[in-house]
Design a protein around this motif. Sequence first.
Motif: not given
Length: 388
Positions: A310-330
């Motif tokens: 699977s594949m995602d695209r994440v666009v983080i705007g000016n001074s924004g943030s995003w979190q990735l939970d990798n507790s179950m895999g890589f």
Amino acid sequence: MTGIVNRFRSFKIPEQGIQTMSKKTHSVLLMDSMRVERTYTGGKLLDEWQSIHPAKDGLKPEEWIASSTPSRYAPDPTTGLSRIRNDEMKGKFLKDYIAEDPAGVLGKKHFSEFAENQGFLTKIIDSDKRLNIQTHPDRTQAKILFDSDFGKSEAWYVMGGRTIDGEEPYILMGFKPGMTRERWEDLVDKQDITAMEESLHKVTISKGDVFFIPSGMPHAIGSGSMIAEIQEPTDITFRVEKISHPGKTYPEETYHQGVGYKKMFDCFDYTTFSKEEVLKKTKVKHITEKTGINSVKTEIINKDDTPFFSMDRVVIGNSGSWQLDNSMGFASCVILEGRGTITHLSKTYTLNRSDEVFLPCSNETYVFHGDEGSELDILFCYPPGRKS
């Protein structure tokens, strides 16, 4: 090139299994670039994207992202294998890093199913000429012919492109009505390139388009196309056009992969489609949602499209943030555009356009931030069965 090197083997879970997983802590792994020579040319847009000057087309038109899959065609067995560029591990192959603690790096569930194999491969492809018309074996055929547990279904995210000789970027895919195996073999035997091209549907592509190409479907990426490809982790390609470059001759095995032409033709899917039907089968619709702070995630390929990756695209705007939970895999990711940072285990790393990052399994969240005044555009890639 003197021939094709066989680098396929089936994975097998060690008898000690996941009990061997260490308690070592894993964190952000920055990757060196891995440009790979192929049987076609291109790479000028890749050079520009990677800030290589002067940018020019050549024999290394592909960038393999955080790869532990070797190239099938290079005499150097390390071609295709990404190296880590973190200071404390600089030059170490990602494949070797994973092998030291595969369950810890990839996650216990993934390791129990795929051992040390990531289960997918991501490439950035930049063609200045049309690629050879080709197909790939499915998993059943790959096992019989190559003792490989993976075939080569693939998906394409169009990053952009360029006009070459007046022609916009395009792809060829799927047989038109009227094709049969006998006719296809005859066209290939005669090397009637024009008739082979005209036997497939030609589709003009635009930035943001997504296509899923199943194993067996004939296809070719056209000239001027810059595409992010996620695929099963093999380098098995059946080609039907005899090719050469100045000063370089390719052996017959380059086309039929050493299994012979009869078995190669067995691997083509001779289903025929109207143009509307082939687009319905291959073109993927996006699912977009707002996530994090001033950020948007788009599911490019998900488990409804294929179980293989699977594949995602994440666009983080000016001074924004995003979190990735990798507790179950890589996961792995590549920065398409912009500037920002990633923070994990209290350490922060700078991110710029074309940077590649491998993100091991971890109970601690990975936090991405966009710089002030810059959007951070990231492509995330995930292994089989992983929900983003």
